[in-house]
Design an enzyme around this catalytic site. Structure first.
Site, PDB file in Angstrom:
ATOM      1  CG  ASP A 385      -1.810   1.209   1.437  1.00 35.70           C
ATOM      2  OD1 ASP A 385      -2.784   1.354   0.401  1.00 35.70           O
ATOM      3  OD2 ASP A 385      -1.570   1.885   2.350  1.00 35.70           O
ATOM      4  CD  GLU A 421      -2.213   2.249  -3.475  1.00 34.20           C
ATOM      5  OE1 GLU A 421      -3.574   2.463  -3.657  1.00 34.20           O
ATOM      6  OE2 GLU A 421      -1.901   2.120  -2.045  1.00 34.20           O
TER       7      GLU A 421
END
Length: 746
Positions: A385, A421
């Site tokens: 993330d 990401e």
């Protein structure tokens, strides 16, 4: 009640402390010294001690601390403290005989209280071990869990008045875990990247409403391991599940005050511990065994397990947040602080703090965690993330920085699947296409392009051509391959696929933020009515758009990722930010899978995945070259206009909502185990996003003698057995996709 004290630097501001009602450590019995123990490994490890007796070794990195106490808790919650008097390389350590698995513990760390310089030590706060392998209890907001006095009226000292109240009664405890599993009986699937089909799911939401999973197992690791849950994954044909965060996490204060919780879990606080809320069997270490059994069951079905991991920030939030772990262990040693105001955090995540992955001890914490999940918990890869935040060095994002370099050369981590990401919220944080080899990336350019194309918002087909063919404009540099692009149309964050074609605007009122949260850039189209409707024309168009989107995703070069439930029409009622909806809004409604309106979508999706698996031309391992694989052969990729002729440079710039690509199976740049060139069928893919019908002429020789229709999204089932000679002019209905198999000239 607050008294100024010297802060050790002669600063006139002083350091403010609160003398709380629970009293300070001076009133407690002196801690019992632990045996010296070992400084390796970090965390709590049960073993035979140096005196031959079983016990547990505890080790904690706390670089600037003055003293560390280990706190053990019995079944009644009574606390016993042990002084960790030994320090080696800034690691405080000790061995306590007789302490076994299931024992709950925490740390108290002593040091300066001087927030203006980033020092926030407060021994009144019981701290969670960053290396805890299991956590017992929940994180509940209480004033005592804050290192500073809450509600101090003067803004210039709001988070600098120390609160001496004991937090132990209000925080979860780490648990000593001993599980010697060596995974000797496990068989990891090891699916090559080019063959991978990802399926993003939430451990709890996937089975909470599954009728085939026993009620007592729903929403748990054991529920996901149940044959009824795995049967769906196998029927669908995905090769890997990408689990939303399963590291122990906490819910933010503003959610708890509204009676909500952080459902998605992007608020980690213990990176070695499986989240205890997903355990059906217990939280005193049982969650570890339950997680491992889940991984084994998925592996036995040929499915890899990839974890969505959140190392960019922690649940402690900004400087006004609670003191649960790293802030009290060594604040400046773990978090990025503002260079000219070390009282404040540098926030590149939007969550109040950013972990400083440029510091050696943080690099070790993250990589130790990653290796643990691979070697001892059996997982096969990670999706990071806000990965750009982890690549930040002293001068911005640096793809050669400490953490990425360490992962790239690690003999364990360099062999697993790594997904970035590729952005954060800081300056130059958007890094799509810039991660080094070994890494794949979530490709939001793909998402936006495909959404825009099918809602008729693309002025031409240039961008679509790149996305369908593997995004070479983003990923061809540095020796990367087409599978560096993780293609997706929907993910946990945003609309579901059904909502994407049912809503023009977000509907997040249930989140309690007056619909201000969540993005407004949805690139969605409701097909003529906002939300659910009985209008047959609208619902028919929506289902066709779903078929178009699913087919585009699964027929594109790159690694496709599906969002759980999209294959049978899951809806969140227009909520595009359901991170706090731990209820029917987010849980999969399994009745849809057998609903006559949605069952054809599931059948189509599984058929497309099977088609992709059977035909390597649909999952290219190398970027297209525009050249034949051998003299006299067809080029590997050819683009056509609706007239059935090859596109020119001018055609790419002309306004158009139609694109056709011919994939030559005879031009694959692949070889089998014997070194022979692999060949496959050839396909013609036609995408037509305009609302009006289109006349399309099928290309003739040398590309084909005739064509067989494999997929026609104008049909509810997507099925067709039509055959057409080359040169035939077909009428494509508005907003439709056609896949045809080429039959070569004899």
């Amino acid at each position: 009640m607050a008294v100024p004290q010297e802060n050790g630097h002669g600063d006139a501001r002083g350091a403010l402390h609160l003398l709380g009602d629970d009293a300070s450590a001076e009133e407690r019995p002196a801690p019992v010294p632990a045996l010296p123990g070992s400084w390796q490994p970090l965390g709590a490890r049960y073993h035979q001690g140096p005196d031959g007796r079983p016990g547990t070794n505890f080790a904690l990195w706390a670089g600037g601390a003055e003293a560390v106490e280990l706190c053990l808790f019995d079944e009644d919650g009574h606390e016993t403290r042990h002084q960790l008097a030994e320090q080696t390389f800034q690691i405080w350590h000790g061995h306590v005989p007789g302490v076994g698995p299931g024992t709950r513990y925490g740390f108290r760390v002593h040091g300066r209280w001087d927030p203006w310089t980033g020092a926030r030590w407060n021994p009144a706060k019981l701290l969670l071990d960053p290396y805890a392998r299991a956590v017992d209890g929940e994180f509940r907001i209480h004033d005592a869990v804050y290192g500073h006095v809450r509600g101090w009226p003067e803004a210039d000292v709001a988070d600098t008045v120390r609160d001496n109240r004991d937090s132990a009664r209000h925080v979860p405890k780490a648990v000593v875990v001993h599980d010697p599993d060596d995974w000797a009986d496990d068989r990891r699937p090891k699916t090559p990247w080019a063959d991978t089909v990802l399926y993003e799911l939430h451990v709890k939401g996937f089975t909470m409403r599954h009728p085939g999973v026993p009620p007592e197992l729903r929403g748990s690791y054991a529920g996901l391991a149940h044959p009824a849950a795995i049967e769906h994954l196998v029927r669908l044909g995905v090769t890997a599940v990408e689990l939303l965060p399963v590291h122990q996490f906490a819910s933010e204060e503003h959610l708890q005050r509204r009676g909500l919780s952080n459902y998605w879990g992007y608020n980690s606080i213990a990176w070695f511990a499986p989240h205890n809320g997903y355990a059906a069997t217990g939280t005193r270490g049982q969650q570890v065994t339950e997680f491992k059994r889940m991984v084994r069951a998925l592996h036995a079905a040929g499915i890899e397990v990839i974890l969505d991991v959140v190392y960019n920030h922690t649940a402690e939030g900004g400087e006004g947040g609670p003191t649960w772990s790293l802030r009290g262990i060594d604040n400046a040693g773990h978090y990025r602080l503002q260079p000219h105001n070390r009282r404040a955090y540098a926030d590149y995540t939007g969550c109040g703090n950013t972990l400083d992955a440029a510091q050696p001890q943080v690099v070790r914490l993250i990589t130790d965690s990653l290796r643990y999940w691979v070697t001892e918990m059996g997982v096969d890869g990670f999706r990071f993330d806000l990965a750009a935040a982890l690549a930040r060095g002293p001068h911005g994002v640096d793809m050669r920085g400490a953490l990425l370099a360490t992962i790239g050369q690690d003999p364990v981590l360099s062999r697993v699947k790594l997904i970035a990401e590729p952005w954060d919220l800081g300056p130059d944080g958007y890094q799509v296409g810039n991660f080094p080899p070994l890494w794949t990336e979530w490709n939001d350019r793909y998402r936006d392009t495909v959404r825009d194309f099918w809602r008729g918002a693309q002025p031409d087909v240039r961008e679509l051509g790149y996305r369908l063919a593997g995004s070479s404009d983003l990923y061809q540099r540095g020796g990367r391959r087409p599978y560096a692009s993780v293609n997706f149309v929907t993910a946990h964050d945003g609309f579901t696929l059904r909502d994407l074609v049912s809503y023009n605007s977000k509907h997040n009122e249930a989140n309690g933020e007056d619909n201000r949260d969540g993005t407004n850039d949805n690139r969605s189209w409701n097909c003529g009515a906002e939300g659910e409707t009985d209008a047959a024309e609208v619902t028919g168009l929506r289902r066709r758009q779903l078929r178009n989107l699913a087919a585009t995703l699964l027929l594109s070069t790159g690694v496709p990722m599906l969002l759980a439930g999209d294959e049978f029409g899951r809806t969140q009622g227009g909520n595009n930010n359901a991170y706090c909806q731990d209820n029917e809004t987010s849980w999969l409604d399994w009745s849809l899978r057998d609903d006559p309106a949605w069952a054809p979508l599931f059948a189509l999706t599984s058929r497309l995945i099977r088609l992709r698996r059977e035909h390597p031309v649909l999952r290219q391992r190398f970027f297209f070259s525009g050249r034949p694989a051998h003299p006299g052969g067809l080029r590997d990729l050819t683009w056509f206009t609706p007239r059935g002729v090859e596109m020119t440079e001018a055609d790419w710039y002309a306004p158009s909502q139609t694109l056709a690509m011919y994939l030559s199976g005879g031009a694959l740049a692949e070889r089998d185990a014997r070194g022979e060139v692999v060949s496959d069928d050839s396909f013609l893919l036609i995408l037509h996003a305009h609302h009006r019908p289109l006349s399309f002429t099928l290309p003739g020789r040398p590309w084909a003698e005739r064509y067989e229709v494999v997929l026609d999204t104008a049909q509810e089932s997507g099925l067709s057995d039509a055959r057409h000679p080359a040169g035939t002019t077909l009428t494509l209905p508005g907003r439709s996709l056609l896949l045809l198999r080429s039959v070569a000239p004899a």
